[in-house]
Design an enzyme around this catalytic site. Structure first.
Site, PDB file in Angstrom:
ATOM      1  N   ASN A  74       0.804  -1.229   0.000  1.00  0.00           N
ATOM      2  CA  ASN A  74       0.000   0.000   0.000  1.00  0.00           C
ATOM      3  C   ASN A  74       0.836   1.278   0.000  1.00  0.00           C
ATOM      4  O   ASN A  74       0.379   2.310  -0.501  1.00  0.00           O
ATOM      5  CB  ASN A  74      -0.998  -0.004   1.161  1.00  0.00           C
ATOM      6  CG  ASN A  74      -0.346  -0.178   2.514  1.00  0.00           C
ATOM      7  OD1 ASN A  74       0.811  -0.581   2.619  1.00  0.00           O
ATOM      8  ND2 ASN A  74      -1.088   0.103   3.578  1.00  0.00           N
ATOM      9  N   GLU A  96       5.628  -3.947  11.775  1.00  0.00           N
ATOM     10  CA  GLU A  96       4.287  -3.352  11.915  1.00  0.00           C
ATOM     11  C   GLU A  96       3.345  -4.225  11.106  1.00  0.00           C
ATOM     12  O   GLU A  96       3.502  -4.354   9.896  1.00  0.00           O
ATOM     13  CB  GLU A  96       4.299  -1.907  11.423  1.00  0.00           C
ATOM     14  CG  GLU A  96       3.006  -1.173  11.728  1.00  0.00           C
ATOM     15  CD  GLU A  96       2.030  -1.243  10.567  1.00  0.00           C
ATOM     16  OE1 GLU A  96       1.023  -1.986  10.706  1.00  0.00           O
ATOM     17  OE2 GLU A  96       2.264  -0.599   9.545  1.00  0.00           O
ATOM     18  N   CYS A 153      -2.971   0.639   7.164  1.00  0.00           N
ATOM     19  CA  CYS A 153      -2.924   0.006   8.489  1.00  0.00           C
ATOM     20  C   CYS A 153      -3.483   0.934   9.552  1.00  0.00           C
ATOM     21  O   CYS A 153      -3.995   0.475  10.575  1.00  0.00           O
ATOM     22  CB  CYS A 153      -1.502  -0.416   8.826  1.00  0.00           C
ATOM     23  SG  CYS A 153      -0.290   0.908   8.721  1.00  0.00           S
TER      24      CYS A 153
END
Length: 496
Positions: free
Chosen positions: A169, A264, A298
């Site tokens: 992304n 992450e 996210c």
């Protein structure tokens, strides 16, 4: 155009080369990996399918290059990073074009990502000079029972070879957020880009190549995760892994052993709305936070936890804003563009159908064409619905009505994720108390979750990750402390 002009040498026929030892190369496998355009659902690009033997060569070159790079003056490292940043921003158009084609990111947002990445590199160069240019000095007699006979000089030194794995992304921005700290700290860098986003990453790496970094210091190796993924993450030549993505990160962490990890891994970011909140502000942030880049972030708002007394009014305000979102192709700068793959769209649809079966309120008609899913707000979502807990990574947002602050905090903390969350209220005392109670890496007050600015700390807890990101934190994480202790004679030997 991507792959042309200054980038012509990275393309061989219709297949993009990989980057190793300062050169653009074709894989000995003779195979390629196709990248499907999410909008057209046809093959847009092809990249090399590298072999494990080529990974070995990359790691060996990275190890050798790192030894020399660690001795390069700090100011020189910073100078090269500044040069790469300028080149990157100067070639923003073809890189942004690749983002539009590979990940269906709106054109204006694609340009923003590239420029932001250049700014990140420059900031990192300056911050690195400040952080790494200082050490600490300790004397032994500050600890009980010791004379002043030892002086300790401590400084930060590089870890070695850093393996960077960014997500689809933000493939450019989240790649340079790993590359720049690693390089300024004196490490070498091996980049394994995501398949969707690989071509944009290859263009970005070429900007570092044009800046004149030493051969072998930076590599970009493409290929199938099934063939080189575990081989890379378990390679004995890797001294640090920086990963951003999903469940794959959990598997990596179990196999990495003693290698330092920076990870992450996603979130289910909760938005808690109290009775006294400015509902127009809340609605604007919910739409921005929940639907920008089709929810494929996210830090997107993933669940709204709103007090029952204001829920009806808030839902109506959000519905009005959702109705104004444009839906279509990324080339047209639409607000909602196709999600990255058919499998992602199918997963999102599965969550929607589960909510429908369990009688959630659909504030809009569910509509899908291929990978394109129209924005959908789901009201009256209950904890027994999958959408209340699972991360859709798409333009679908659940609203859970709560009867108390405690209920909202409980729902937030019951999640396996703990990346970010947000609170909307005009009572700063309540905001701080709720923030303290929320089990997340970051809490935003009166704003939707966000990773940036890029120098802010960024971290998750529980299944959302290990370690902390942000420029300063990443530099510190990609270094280790080296101490030199000077031992002096006992004072009794020198006193007359």
């Amino acid at each position: 155009m991507a792959g042309s002009g200054a980038f012509a040498e990275i393309l061989d026929g219709d297949v993009y080369k990989y980057y190793a030892d300062g050169e653009w190369k074709k894989s000995s496998s003779g195979k390629s990996v196709s990248i499907v355009n999410p909008t057209t659902r046809t093959t847009q690009y092809k990249v090399q399918a590298c072999t494990q033997q080529e990974v070995n060569k990359v790691m060996e070159a990275a190890k050798v290059a790192q030894k020399s790079w660690a001795k390069t003056p700090l100011w020189k490292r910073a100078e090269l990073l500044h040069k790469a940043a300028a080149i990157l921003k100067g070639h923003k158009t073809p890189i942004a074009e690749a983002l539009v084609k590979e990940i269906a990111k709106p054109a204006k947002d694609s340009l923003t990502e590239v420029v932001r990445s250049g700014d990140l590199i420059s900031y990192c160069a300056e911050e690195g000079v400040r952080i790494l240019g200082e050490g600490t000095f300790l004397v032994s007699d500050s600890f009980p029972g010791n004379e002043r006979t030892k002086y300790c000089l401590s400084s930060k030194i590089p870890l070695g070879v850093v393996l960077a794995i960014p997500p689809f992304n933000y493939p450019v921005n989240l790649a340079v957020s790993k590359i720049a700290p690693a390089l300024i700290a004196g490490n070498s860098l091996v980049l394994k880009p995501p398949t969707q986003g690989a071509v944009a990453c290859l263009h970005m790496v070429h900007c570092f190549h044009l800046a004149g970094f030493p051969k072998g210091l930076i590599s970009c190796i493409t290929g199938k995760g099934s063939e080189i993924g575990d081989f890379l993450t378990m390679h004995p030549g890797v001294n640090c892994i920086s990963f951003t993505g999903g469940d794959t990160g959990v598997a990596i962490s179990k196999k990495a052993g003693m290698v330092p990890l920076q990870m992450e891994l996603g979130g289910k970011d909760a938005c808690i709305v109290l009775e006294d909140a400015d509902l127009d502000l809340v609605a604007a942030n919910i739409v921005k936070g929940g639907f920008s880049y089709s929810g494929q972030r996210c830090t997107a708002v993933k669940v709204v936890l709103v007090m029952e007394s204001v829920a009806e009014e808030l839902v109506e305000k959000v519905k009005l804003r959702v109705a104004k979102l444009t839906v279509g192709a990324p080339e047209d700068d639409c607000d909602i563009t196709p999600v990255v793959s058919e499998s992602s769209a199918n997963f999102i649809e599965g969550l929607v159908m589960d909510a429908k079966e369990k009688e959630a309120t659909f504030c809009q008609e569910y509509k899908r064409e291929g990978n394109l899913i129209w924005p959908l707000l789901l009201d009256h979502v209950r904890p027994d619905m999958r959408i209340a807990w699972e991360e859709p990574f798409g333009p679908v947002l659940p609203v859970v009505r709560i009867g108390s602050i405690e209920e909202g905090i409980h729902h937030c903390n019951a999640s396996n994720f703990g990346l970010q969350g947000c609170i909307f209220t005009n009572d700063i005392n309540k905001a701080m108390l709720i923030s303290d109670a929320m089990e997340t890496g970051t809490v935003q007050i009166n704003s939707s979750p966000a990773r940036g600015p890029d120098h802010f700390p960024f971290q998750g807890i529980k299944d959302s990750g290990i370690g902390s990101q942000g420029i300063t934190n990443s530099i510190n994480m990609m270094t280790k402390v080296k101490s030199t202790v000077i031992n002096l004679p006992s004072p009794s030997y020198t006193m007359g």
